[in-house]
Motif scaffolding. Structure first.
Motif, PDB file in Angstrom:
ATOM      1  N   TYR A  20      69.897   4.490 -15.523  1.00 29.35           N
ATOM      2  CA  TYR A  20      70.218   5.650 -16.358  1.00 29.35           C
ATOM      3  C   TYR A  20      70.932   6.709 -15.523  1.00 29.35           C
ATOM      4  CZ  TYR A  20      69.611   9.890 -19.133  1.00 29.35           C
ATOM      5  OH  TYR A  20      69.831  11.058 -19.815  1.00 29.35           O
ATOM      6  N   ASP A  21      70.368   7.034 -14.356  1.00 29.57           N
ATOM      7  CA  ASP A  21      70.954   8.060 -13.492  1.00 29.57           C
ATOM      8  C   ASP A  21      72.365   7.662 -13.050  1.00 29.57           C
ATOM      9  OD1 ASP A  21      68.661   9.522 -13.747  1.00 29.57           O
ATOM     10  OD2 ASP A  21      67.825   8.955 -11.794  1.00 29.57           O
ATOM     11  N   ALA A  22      72.538   6.375 -12.742  1.00 29.13           N
ATOM     12  CA  ALA A  22      73.847   5.907 -12.263  1.00 29.13           C
ATOM     13  C   ALA A  22      74.913   6.029 -13.355  1.00 29.13           C
ATOM     14  CB  ALA A  22      73.736   4.458 -11.784  1.00 29.13           C
ATOM     15  N   THR A  23      74.584   5.624 -14.581  1.00 33.64           N
ATOM     16  CA  THR A  23      75.578   5.714 -15.666  1.00 33.64           C
ATOM     17  C   THR A  23      75.843   7.169 -16.050  1.00 33.64           C
ATOM     18  OG1 THR A  23      73.789   5.306 -17.263  1.00 33.64           O
ATOM     19  CG2 THR A  23      75.152   3.427 -16.636  1.00 33.64           C
ATOM     20  N   MET A  24      74.836   8.031 -15.938  1.00 34.51           N
ATOM     21  CA  MET A  24      75.051   9.459 -16.226  1.00 34.51           C
ATOM     22  C   MET A  24      75.978  10.084 -15.171  1.00 34.51           C
ATOM     23  SD  MET A  24      73.806  10.513 -19.061  1.00 34.51           S
ATOM     24  CE  MET A  24      73.820  12.287 -18.856  1.00 34.51           C
ATOM     25  N   ARG A  25      75.827   9.660 -13.902  1.00 34.37           N
ATOM     26  CA  ARG A  25      76.718  10.177 -12.859  1.00 34.37           C
ATOM     27  C   ARG A  25      78.158   9.750 -13.132  1.00 34.37           C
ATOM     28  NH1 ARG A  25      72.401   9.081  -9.282  1.00 34.37           N
ATOM     29  NH2 ARG A  25      73.251   7.008  -8.839  1.00 34.37           N
ATOM     30  N   ASP A  26      78.344   8.502 -13.566  1.00 31.19           N
ATOM     31  CA  ASP A  26      79.693   8.030 -13.904  1.00 31.19           C
ATOM     32  C   ASP A  26      80.262   8.821 -15.088  1.00 31.19           C
ATOM     33  OD1 ASP A  26      79.541   6.152 -11.912  1.00 31.19           O
ATOM     34  OD2 ASP A  26      78.958   4.500 -13.253  1.00 31.19           O
ATOM     35  N   PHE A  27      79.427   9.078 -16.069  1.00 30.35           N
ATOM     36  CA  PHE A  27      79.833   9.847 -17.249  1.00 30.35           C
ATOM     37  C   PHE A  27      80.224  11.269 -16.847  1.00 30.35           C
ATOM     38  CE2 PHE A  27      78.057  12.670 -20.724  1.00 30.35           C
ATOM     39  CZ  PHE A  27      79.199  12.621 -21.516  1.00 30.35           C
ATOM     40  N   PHE A  28      79.398  11.907 -16.003  1.00 34.06           N
ATOM     41  CA  PHE A  28      79.707  13.254 -15.530  1.00 34.06           C
ATOM     42  C   PHE A  28      81.003  13.266 -14.716  1.00 34.06           C
ATOM     43  CE2 PHE A  28      75.108  15.136 -15.524  1.00 34.06           C
ATOM     44  CZ  PHE A  28      75.166  15.205 -16.909  1.00 34.06           C
ATOM     45  N   ALA A  29      81.221  12.208 -13.914  1.00 32.51           N
ATOM     46  CA  ALA A  29      82.436  12.142 -13.094  1.00 32.51           C
ATOM     47  C   ALA A  29      83.679  12.058 -13.975  1.00 32.51           C
ATOM     48  CB  ALA A  29      82.365  10.948 -12.149  1.00 32.51           C
ATOM     49  N   ASP A  30      83.626  11.255 -15.040  1.00 34.94           N
ATOM     50  CA  ASP A  30      84.759  11.151 -15.972  1.00 34.94           C
ATOM     51  C   ASP A  30      85.015  12.477 -16.688  1.00 34.94           C
ATOM     52  OD1 ASP A  30      85.030   8.544 -15.250  1.00 34.94           O
ATOM     53  OD2 ASP A  30      84.342   7.672 -17.146  1.00 34.94           O
ATOM     54  N   THR A  31      83.922  13.139 -17.088  1.00 37.26           N
ATOM     55  CA  THR A  31      84.058  14.437 -17.763  1.00 37.26           C
ATOM     56  C   THR A  31      84.641  15.478 -16.810  1.00 37.26           C
ATOM     57  OG1 THR A  31      82.121  13.894 -19.131  1.00 37.26           O
ATOM     58  CG2 THR A  31      82.824  16.193 -19.096  1.00 37.26           C
ATOM     59  N   LEU A  32      84.207  15.433 -15.552  1.00 35.66           N
ATOM     60  CA  LEU A  32      84.729  16.360 -14.542  1.00 35.66           C
ATOM     61  C   LEU A  32      86.223  16.161 -14.329  1.00 35.66           C
ATOM     62  CD1 LEU A  32      84.209  18.525 -12.374  1.00 35.66           C
ATOM     63  CD2 LEU A  32      83.686  16.668 -10.776  1.00 35.66           C
ATOM     64  N   LEU A  33      86.681  14.901 -14.301  1.00 30.71           N
ATOM     65  CA  LEU A  33      88.114  14.634 -14.147  1.00 30.71           C
ATOM     66  C   LEU A  33      88.917  15.221 -15.306  1.00 30.71           C
ATOM     67  CD1 LEU A  33      88.211  10.928 -12.855  1.00 30.71           C
ATOM     68  CD2 LEU A  33      88.971  12.972 -11.629  1.00 30.71           C
ATOM     69  N   ALA A  34      88.403  15.061 -16.525  1.00 33.87           N
ATOM     70  CA  ALA A  34      89.075  15.622 -17.703  1.00 33.87           C
ATOM     71  C   ALA A  34      89.120  17.140 -17.620  1.00 33.87           C
ATOM     72  CB  ALA A  34      88.355  15.171 -18.967  1.00 33.87           C
ATOM     73  N   LEU A  35      88.022  17.739 -17.165  1.00 34.89           N
ATOM     74  CA  LEU A  35      87.946  19.197 -17.036  1.00 34.89           C
ATOM     75  C   LEU A  35      88.936  19.685 -15.979  1.00 34.89           C
ATOM     76  CD1 LEU A  35      84.709  21.295 -17.055  1.00 34.89           C
ATOM     77  CD2 LEU A  35      86.412  21.691 -15.291  1.00 34.89           C
ATOM     78  N   GLN A  36      89.010  18.989 -14.846  1.00 35.26           N
ATOM     79  CA  GLN A  36      89.941  19.389 -13.789  1.00 35.26           C
ATOM     80  C   GLN A  36      91.387  19.308 -14.267  1.00 35.26           C
ATOM     81  OE1 GLN A  36      88.217  16.684 -10.738  1.00 35.26           O
ATOM     82  NE2 GLN A  36      88.215  18.475  -9.390  1.00 35.26           N
ATOM     83  N   SER A  37      91.686  18.317 -15.109  1.00 34.20           N
ATOM     84  CA  SER A  37      93.033  18.195 -15.661  1.00 34.20           C
ATOM     85  C   SER A  37      93.398  19.420 -16.487  1.00 34.20           C
ATOM     86  CB  SER A  37      93.116  16.929 -16.519  1.00 34.20           C
ATOM     87  OG  SER A  37      94.374  16.838 -17.163  1.00 34.20           O
ATOM     88  N   GLN A  38      92.440  19.928 -17.276  1.00 32.70           N
ATOM     89  CA  GLN A  38      92.672  21.137 -18.071  1.00 32.70           C
ATOM     90  C   GLN A  38      92.853  22.364 -17.175  1.00 32.70           C
ATOM     91  OE1 GLN A  38      93.156  21.000 -21.459  1.00 32.70           O
ATOM     92  NE2 GLN A  38      93.040  18.812 -21.005  1.00 32.70           N
TER      93      GLN A  38
END
Length: 362
Positions: free
Chosen positions: A176-194
């Motif tokens: 669970y923790d590992a997939t949440m970290r991957d999810f947060f990393a993808d969201t962070l990339l999208a946020l950085q793009s904005q």
């Protein structure tokens, strides 16, 4: 927005469009029958008309149009101005034919009006005061789903949606923790793009559970340079309803300079509350509002951008007079965008309403 030149005796103003919100102000400035002059490109045919070897190529030129239609394309970030060509290179265009000019950030254009209403001049003046108006990034998030929205003068606009399957195997906290970290990393990339595309005054992370708090910790831990202030807010849902909830509750205005869309939402809600209570402090429609202005009772005058933009010339002059008389009696005037729900509500009431400082007894 920058006013490069202003000669009101000739009805002429030259504008340079600098930000995303400037496009929205431009859309509400240019009207049918205005004259617009700008650099544009147009596909033309090169070669002898009788020859089979005619080639089609796109040429850059300056055209003068009489405006027939204006549209705001918020997803492509441009204003499209369609009209009849009045002047242009004789060898490249036919006078009287139609053309559409696309205006984007960085472009300069000349607008010529027969009459410049005061509310339009005030809008341009306000736009030039804050050349880079802060906009807010709203991130609504819960397990496996995140949606990013821009909140600006023109309303809310969804930019990115992230979805990921989260491991929920009972007793397997590591997965669970590992997939949440991957999810947060993808969201962070999208946020950085904005962050690379826009200058934000605030980031709001919202959602119904604790994921929003964990994502804030993840975001702060990334140590992004020049990260705007970040606040966390609880909402009943994510997506568009969650983003609207943030606007309705005034979250943004408490943390950063109040955005116009929040002000409009609060004013329209106050107007509708007065109307529903029938306490005499809310007026809507031409007759009621005009009567209230005549009595000097108007504290807040609200007119939708659509009503102002689509009215005939004599109606726009009437509304301009209404606005001037309201301001003479220390009332305030607000243009309400129909790009958000509150503006739609006001439009259904006729596009015009007023919050009164006292009840009119007749």
């Amino acid at each position: 927005m920058k006013i490069m030149k202003q000669v009101l005796k000739e009805g002429k103003i030259v504008l340079k469009i600098e930000t995303l919100d400037d496009l929205w102000h431009l859309y509400n400035t240019v009207s049918t029958n205005d004259i617009v002059i700008s650099k544009t490109s147009r596909r033309v045919r090169i070669g002898d008309e009788n020859s089979r070897k005619q080639e089609s190529t796109r040429k850059t030129m300056v055209l003068k149009l009489k405006v027939e239609d204006v549209s705001f394309h918020n997803f492509s970030n441009r204003v499209r101005i369609k009209g009849v060509i009045l002047e242009g290179p004789d060898d490249l265009v036919n006078i009287g034919s139609y053309h559409t000019i696309n205006i984007e950030t960085g472009d300069t254009l000349t607008i010529i009006k027969e009459h410049w209403p005061k509310f339009v001049l005030d809008r341009l003046k306000e736009a030039t005061k804050s050349q880079i108006r802060p906009i807010c990034l709203i991130v609504t998030i819960e397990d496996g789903t995140a949606e990013l929205f821009l909140a600006a003068d023109s309303g809310i606009q969804e930019t990115v949606r992230i979805r990921m399957s989260i491991s929920r195997k009972r007793g397997d906290q590591k997965s669970y923790d590992a997939t949440m970290r991957d999810f947060f990393a993808d969201t962070l990339l999208a946020l950085q793009s904005q962050l690379e595309q826009y200058e934000f005054g605030l980031i709001v992370i919202a959602g119904p559970g604790f994921v929003k708090d964990h994502f804030k910790e993840f975001l702060i831990g990334a140590k992004i340079k020049d990260l705007p202030p970040v606040v966390v807010e609880s909402t009943n849902s994510i997506g568009v309803p969650g983003a609207k909830e943030i606007l309705y509750r005034g979250v943004i205005s408490r943390a950063v300079t109040e955005l116009k869309v929040e002000t409009e939402t609060r004013l329209v809600e106050t107007l509708i509350e007065h109307i529903s209570k029938d306490n005499g402090l809310g007026a809507y429609g031409n007759d009621e509002v005009f009567n209230a202005v005549q009595y000097g009772a108007v504290e807040e005058l609200l007119i939708t951008d659509k009503r102002l933009r689509e009215g005939e010339e004599n109606e726009r002059r009437w509304m301009d007079s209404l606005i001037r008389n309201t301001e003479k009696t220390r009332g305030s005037f607000h243009i309400v965008s129909t790009e958000h729900p509150a503006g739609d509500q006001l439009q259904r009431l006729g596009g015009i309403g007023a919050i009164l400082r006292f009840k009119i007894i007749q």
